[in-house]
Design a protein around this motif. Structure first.
Motif, PDB file in Angstrom:
ATOM      1  N   ALA A 160     -51.304  -7.182  29.339  1.00 33.10           N
ATOM      2  CA  ALA A 160     -50.750  -7.905  28.181  1.00 33.10           C
ATOM      3  C   ALA A 160     -49.611  -7.130  27.538  1.00 33.10           C
ATOM      4  CB  ALA A 160     -51.854  -8.180  27.159  1.00 33.10           C
TER       5      ALA A 160
ATOM      6  N   LEU B 112     -42.468 -18.138  25.388  1.00 31.66           N
ATOM      7  CA  LEU B 112     -43.552 -18.384  26.341  1.00 31.66           C
ATOM      8  C   LEU B 112     -44.123 -17.063  26.872  1.00 31.66           C
ATOM      9  CD1 LEU B 112     -45.228 -20.418  27.958  1.00 31.66           C
ATOM     10  CD2 LEU B 112     -43.460 -20.318  29.719  1.00 31.66           C
ATOM     11  N   THR B 113     -43.250 -16.109  27.158  1.00 28.73           N
ATOM     12  CA  THR B 113     -43.699 -14.807  27.630  1.00 28.73           C
ATOM     13  C   THR B 113     -44.555 -14.106  26.581  1.00 28.73           C
ATOM     14  OG1 THR B 113     -41.699 -14.608  28.951  1.00 28.73           O
ATOM     15  CG2 THR B 113     -42.938 -12.594  28.572  1.00 28.73           C
TER      16      THR B 113
ATOM     17  N   VAL C 244     -52.139 -14.318  24.692  1.00 29.60           N
ATOM     18  CA  VAL C 244     -53.351 -14.920  25.282  1.00 29.60           C
ATOM     19  C   VAL C 244     -54.103 -13.870  26.094  1.00 29.60           C
ATOM     20  CG1 VAL C 244     -54.156 -16.594  26.996  1.00 29.60           C
ATOM     21  CG2 VAL C 244     -52.518 -17.297  25.254  1.00 29.60           C
ATOM     22  N   PHE C 245     -53.376 -13.076  26.879  1.00 32.01           N
ATOM     23  CA  PHE C 245     -54.023 -12.015  27.652  1.00 32.01           C
ATOM     24  C   PHE C 245     -54.672 -10.995  26.722  1.00 32.01           C
ATOM     25  CE2 PHE C 245     -52.105 -11.948  32.183  1.00 32.01           C
ATOM     26  CZ  PHE C 245     -52.271 -13.316  32.280  1.00 32.01           C
TER      27      PHE C 245
ATOM     28  N   ILE D 197     -47.962 -15.853  26.365  1.00 33.31           N
ATOM     29  CA  ILE D 197     -48.838 -15.465  27.477  1.00 33.31           C
ATOM     30  C   ILE D 197     -49.407 -14.067  27.245  1.00 33.31           C
ATOM     31  CG2 ILE D 197     -48.834 -14.872  29.937  1.00 33.31           C
ATOM     32  CD1 ILE D 197     -46.887 -17.238  30.324  1.00 33.31           C
ATOM     33  N   SER D 198     -48.580 -13.158  26.752  1.00 31.05           N
ATOM     34  CA  SER D 198     -49.086 -11.804  26.502  1.00 31.05           C
ATOM     35  C   SER D 198     -50.136 -11.804  25.403  1.00 31.05           C
ATOM     36  CB  SER D 198     -47.942 -10.852  26.149  1.00 31.05           C
ATOM     37  OG  SER D 198     -47.430 -11.123  24.872  1.00 31.05           O
TER      38      SER D 198
ATOM     39  N   ILE E 277     -46.493  -7.260  29.797  1.00 31.94           N
ATOM     40  CA  ILE E 277     -45.814  -8.559  29.676  1.00 31.94           C
ATOM     41  C   ILE E 277     -45.106  -8.657  28.323  1.00 31.94           C
ATOM     42  CG2 ILE E 277     -46.195 -11.051  29.505  1.00 31.94           C
ATOM     43  CD1 ILE E 277     -48.475 -10.699  31.527  1.00 31.94           C
TER      44      ILE E 277
END
Length: 185
Positions: free
Chosen positions: A90, A118-119, A125-126, A122-123, A93
């Motif tokens: 995470a 978006l990147t 969320v991780f 996603i990080s 990213i």
């Protein structure tokens, strides 16, 4: 009395001249300058702090596993490493994202703003998934009445410290895309 006279005089000045900034506006300006001062003072040491947080996270987990396996003779479960690896992924990213791309106007035709958001999403969320996995491991250990509950607690501490290191590194980093504005500044 003198104090009440000063209060009344201050209120009278406000009534007569409303363009004068109020005390709260002045305090906000001072707080902004204090925040900028703190940011500037912390910036040279931020990457060291981020590295220390990252190292402390992995050290905490490694120490807990080592004591559990070497000292207490328990078997090592490979699933214990997953939250730390996901948290590390995470922050990797997260640090791919450029702050300059996030400062673009929302009305631009360039897809870099959408890609950057978006990147980061996603990080995040991780990052939340890694903390959730560490909590789930702790709860499973509690349900199984395992003696080694502190392994689950070490996983939560590891994920939290690794994610905190990533946030510090992203907030204070400098580079070719540094436009003078950090996450906190």
């Amino acid at each position: 009395d003198w104090a009440s006279l000063q209060v009344q005089t201050g209120q009278l000045r406000q009534d007569l001249n409303p363009s004068t900034p109020t005390q709260t506006e002045t305090e906000r300006g001072n707080m902004s300058s204090v925040a900028e001062l703190c940011y500037d003072m912390a910036k040279p040491y931020a990457m060291v702090a981020a590295g220390a947080l990252f190292g402390a996270g992995w050290w905490t987990w490694g120490d807990a596993v080592t004591v559990s396996v070497a000292v207490r003779g328990h078997d090592w479960a490979p699933v214990l490493i997953i939250p730390g690896l996901v948290a590390t992924l995470a922050i990797i990213i997260m640090n791919f994202t450029s702050r300059a791309d996030l400062n673009d106007s929302a009305y631009s035709d360039d897809a870099s703003l959408c890609r950057s958001k978006l990147t980061l999403f996603i990080s995040y969320v991780f990052a939340l998934a890694s903390i959730g996995a560490a909590v789930a491991i702790l709860l499973i250990m509690k349900k199984n009445q395992d003696e080694e509950l502190w392994l689950g607690a070490a996983g939560i501490m590891q994920s939290s410290l690794v994610i905190a290191s990533g946030l510090v590194a992203w907030g204070f980093r400098e580079g070719s895309d540094d436009d003078g504005y950090g996450y906190f500044g």
